[in-house]
Scaffold this motif. Structure first.
Motif, PDB file in Angstrom:
ATOM      1  N   LEU A  37     -76.885  19.416  55.192  1.00  0.00           N
ATOM      2  CA  LEU A  37     -76.310  20.675  54.864  1.00  0.00           C
ATOM      3  C   LEU A  37     -74.753  20.572  54.765  1.00  0.00           C
ATOM      4  CD1 LEU A  37     -76.248  23.810  55.071  1.00  0.00           C
ATOM      5  CD2 LEU A  37     -76.016  23.686  57.319  1.00  0.00           C
ATOM      6  N   PHE A  38     -74.213  20.804  53.251  1.00  0.00           N
ATOM      7  CA  PHE A  38     -72.873  20.654  53.173  1.00  0.00           C
ATOM      8  C   PHE A  38     -72.397  22.410  53.193  1.00  0.00           C
ATOM      9  CE2 PHE A  38     -75.249  17.444  51.193  1.00  0.00           C
ATOM     10  CZ  PHE A  38     -74.396  16.249  51.354  1.00  0.00           C
ATOM     11  N   ILE A  39     -71.358  22.574  54.175  1.00  0.00           N
ATOM     12  CA  ILE A  39     -70.857  23.674  54.274  1.00  0.00           C
ATOM     13  C   ILE A  39     -69.093  23.493  54.451  1.00  0.00           C
ATOM     14  CG2 ILE A  39     -72.730  24.994  55.374  1.00  0.00           C
ATOM     15  CD1 ILE A  39     -71.665  24.661  58.103  1.00  0.00           C
ATOM     16  N   GLY A  40     -68.603  22.516  53.736  1.00  0.00           N
ATOM     17  CA  GLY A  40     -67.255  22.293  53.633  1.00  0.00           C
ATOM     18  C   GLY A  40     -66.361  23.432  52.910  1.00  0.00           C
ATOM     19  N   GLY A  41     -65.021  23.283  53.045  1.00  0.00           N
ATOM     20  CA  GLY A  41     -64.494  24.148  52.231  1.00  0.00           C
ATOM     21  C   GLY A  41     -64.712  25.466  52.250  1.00  0.00           C
ATOM     22  N   ASN A  42     -65.163  26.187  53.321  1.00  0.00           N
ATOM     23  CA  ASN A  42     -65.651  27.615  53.472  1.00  0.00           C
ATOM     24  C   ASN A  42     -64.789  28.403  54.516  1.00  0.00           C
ATOM     25  OD1 ASN A  42     -68.067  28.181  51.707  1.00  0.00           O
ATOM     26  ND2 ASN A  42     -68.420  26.383  52.892  1.00  0.00           N
TER      27      ASN A  42
ATOM     28  N   CYS B   9     -68.049  27.830  48.945  1.00  0.00           N
ATOM     29  CA  CYS B   9     -68.884  29.251  48.457  1.00  0.00           C
ATOM     30  C   CYS B   9     -68.200  30.283  48.947  1.00  0.00           C
ATOM     31  CB  CYS B   9     -70.078  28.917  48.762  1.00  0.00           C
ATOM     32  SG  CYS B   9     -71.150  27.985  47.899  1.00  0.00           S
ATOM     33  N   ARG B  10     -66.957  30.032  49.947  1.00  0.00           N
ATOM     34  CA  ARG B  10     -66.317  31.285  50.534  1.00  0.00           C
ATOM     35  C   ARG B  10     -67.289  31.886  51.646  1.00  0.00           C
ATOM     36  NH1 ARG B  10     -63.375  34.237  45.443  1.00  0.00           N
ATOM     37  NH2 ARG B  10     -62.697  32.328  44.437  1.00  0.00           N
ATOM     38  N   LEU B  11     -67.887  31.231  52.562  1.00  0.00           N
ATOM     39  CA  LEU B  11     -68.592  31.858  53.249  1.00  0.00           C
ATOM     40  C   LEU B  11     -67.844  32.604  54.454  1.00  0.00           C
ATOM     41  CD1 LEU B  11     -71.420  28.906  53.658  1.00  0.00           C
ATOM     42  CD2 LEU B  11     -71.453  31.023  52.172  1.00  0.00           C
TER      43      LEU B  11
ATOM     44  N   ARG C 165     -72.347  24.204  44.894  1.00  0.00           N
ATOM     45  CA  ARG C 165     -70.985  23.782  45.165  1.00  0.00           C
ATOM     46  C   ARG C 165     -69.922  24.609  44.329  1.00  0.00           C
ATOM     47  NH1 ARG C 165     -68.180  18.621  47.362  1.00  0.00           N
ATOM     48  NH2 ARG C 165     -70.039  18.527  48.456  1.00  0.00           N
ATOM     49  N   ASN C 166     -69.312  25.436  44.792  1.00  0.00           N
ATOM     50  CA  ASN C 166     -67.928  26.108  44.218  1.00  0.00           C
ATOM     51  C   ASN C 166     -68.769  27.168  43.378  1.00  0.00           C
ATOM     52  OD1 ASN C 166     -66.015  24.545  45.262  1.00  0.00           O
ATOM     53  ND2 ASN C 166     -66.352  23.111  44.179  1.00  0.00           N
ATOM     54  N   ARG C 167     -69.972  27.685  43.804  1.00  0.00           N
ATOM     55  CA  ARG C 167     -70.419  28.673  42.687  1.00  0.00           C
ATOM     56  C   ARG C 167     -70.774  29.999  43.781  1.00  0.00           C
ATOM     57  NH1 ARG C 167     -75.135  24.749  40.848  1.00  0.00           N
ATOM     58  NH2 ARG C 167     -75.773  26.272  38.846  1.00  0.00           N
TER      59      ARG C 167
ATOM     60  N   PRO D 280     -61.491  28.625  46.527  1.00  0.00           N
ATOM     61  CA  PRO D 280     -62.500  27.636  47.195  1.00  0.00           C
ATOM     62  C   PRO D 280     -61.542  26.435  47.011  1.00  0.00           C
ATOM     63  CG  PRO D 280     -63.232  28.481  45.029  1.00  0.00           C
ATOM     64  CD  PRO D 280     -62.209  29.068  45.407  1.00  0.00           C
ATOM     65  N   VAL D 281     -61.962  25.402  48.079  1.00  0.00           N
ATOM     66  CA  VAL D 281     -61.415  24.157  47.949  1.00  0.00           C
ATOM     67  C   VAL D 281     -62.131  23.255  46.933  1.00  0.00           C
ATOM     68  CG1 VAL D 281     -61.070  21.975  49.409  1.00  0.00           C
ATOM     69  CG2 VAL D 281     -60.625  24.498  50.488  1.00  0.00           C
TER      70      VAL D 281
END
Length: 412
Positions: free
Chosen positions: A185-190, A161-163, A134-136, A330-331
């Motif tokens: 699977l956590f892909i929020g804030g991308n 993670c700015r995907l 997260r955020n890395r 990133p969020v």
């Protein structure tokens, strides 16, 4: 050994390979005996082969290590030359993994991927069952090859993670390597849009493979719309969904659409299963991930940013897209006020919960208006009869692909 000279009654003593007289005068020094059998093994001895300790008097003493420990150290130093560890006991595997980690073999970008691959093929989820990034974003970019070797992950957190819409990790998530293992699977804030989610689920919808056992999906804080609901129908085992902070508008239409397509209903209160405190890195490689982050933090900040940009360009291949993603932050929720925002969680009800209210209400409303339906039916029949009387025109195929689908197929 002692000898007595009868002439002057002198006493000679041989001690430590030297012949001495009683008055400590050295009479003769033997030549050093050179033997290949004795000198060559001494050259191979290392400090790692001995255990150095101090006794009660403060004197340094040493004892040799066991042959098992020496062999373990040797294999750890040459783990990238090992073909397979299959059928080796778990007790041996965990000790070998610890020895390899101590030698920093996993941190070496040349030997790390190969070493992790050997352990993952033999021991699976024992190496790593949950990974939290997260955020890395820099760590994900720098260790992409190593992360791909973890093929038995059950939980993966890539929040913030700015995907974007075209990250390399998407192909890995839907590959056959993670088909039956990934559950959360956590892909929020991308900055993930409708197009990105369409691309992520394309292999699942077209080829019926990937994310077979996915039960939890976090899409929060992404600019996605209600249109993506139809892309989620391929996730047959989906049990929980988080779309907080998106363009979803909670209402009767959304509830009915979500239930009809996915079987999920809206939760009246936030679900604890989406709390970040639950997700953490677990497995033998937990300290390896921390080791990667420590090494990355030791690099100068400017150099690290430059390397991240170069690696991002190498991964994505598009200058304009990367410049937009890198400039976006990133969020990250900084305070509790942001955490107190409205949550939009969906879950699949169990049989004991029965039919949700939205479904019951809609059914009742439909039963109260039979006349409207009959009127619409008669109107459609009239239109069809008029159409039949008119000359035949150009016929359009119902299976015509849209422009987005064509672009998506061209990308493959």
């Amino acid at each position: 050994m002692c000898s007595l000279d009868p002439d002057n009654s002198a006493l000679y003593i041989r001690e430590g390979g030297q012949l001495r007289r009683m008055n400590d005068i050295v009479l003769a020094e033997p030549k050093p005996v050179s033997s290949c059998r004795r000198t060559k093994p001494l050259l191979l001895l290392k400090k790692e082969h001995f255990i150095f300790t101090y006794n009660a008097k403060g004197n340094l003493q040493y004892s040799p290590r066991s042959l098992f420990e020496i062999s373990l150290q040797f294999i750890a130093e040459n783990i990238h030359h090992v073909d397979s560890l299959l059928d080796f006991p778990e007790q041996i595997g965990v000790k070998l993994f610890a020895a390899t980690e101590e030698k920093c073999m996993f941190s070496n970008q040349e030997t790390g991927p190969k070493a992790l691959q050997v352990f993952n093929d033999a021991y699976g989820d024992m190496v790593l069952t949950s990974l939290c990034l997260r955020n890395r974003f820099p760590l994900l970019s720098e260790r992409m090859c190593e992360i791909k070797t973890f093929r038995s992950l059950k939980s993966l957190d890539l929040f913030g993670c700015r995907l974007g819409d075209s990250h390399e990790i998407f192909q890995h998530l839907t590959s056959s390597s993670l088909t039956g293992s990934l559950v959360e699977l956590f892909i929020g804030g991308n900055c993930l849009s409708d197009i990105g989610l369409q691309r992520l689920t394309a292999p699942i919808r077209m080829f019926k493979k990937g994310l077979d056992n996915l039960q939890l999906l976090d899409l929060s804080d992404n600019p996605i719309s209600e249109r993506v609901v139809r892309y989620l129908t391929c996730l047959s085992n989906l049990q929980n969904l988080d779309v907080s902070g998106t363009n979803f508008k909670l209402g009767t239409v959304l509830k009915k659409t979500m239930y009809d397509l996915t079987g999920l209903v809206c939760s009246e209160k936030p679900l604890d299963i989406f709390e970040h405190s639950r997700c953490k890195t677990e497995g033998w490689a937990e300290h390896v991930v921390n080791q990667w982050e420590t090494i990355a933090s030791q690099v100068p900040k400017l150099k690290r940013i430059e390397d991240s940009r170069k690696s991002a360009l190498r991964f994505f291949g598009r200058q304009k897209f990367i410049s937009d993603v890198l400039n976006s932050m990133p969020v990250v929720r900084q305070n509790e006020d942001e955490d107190a925002t409205e949550k939009l969680h969906f879950y699949k009800p169990t049989p004991k919960h029965g039919i949700p209210e939205v479904q019951v209400n809609d059914t009742a409303e439909d039963s109260l208006k039979p006349s409207c339906l009959n009127a619409r039916k008669r109107q459609r029949q009239t239109e069809c009869s008029e159409t039949r009387r008119s000359p035949p025109g150009k016929r359009f195929s119902s299976s015509t692909l849209t422009a987005e689908d064509k672009d998506l197929l061209d990308s493959y």
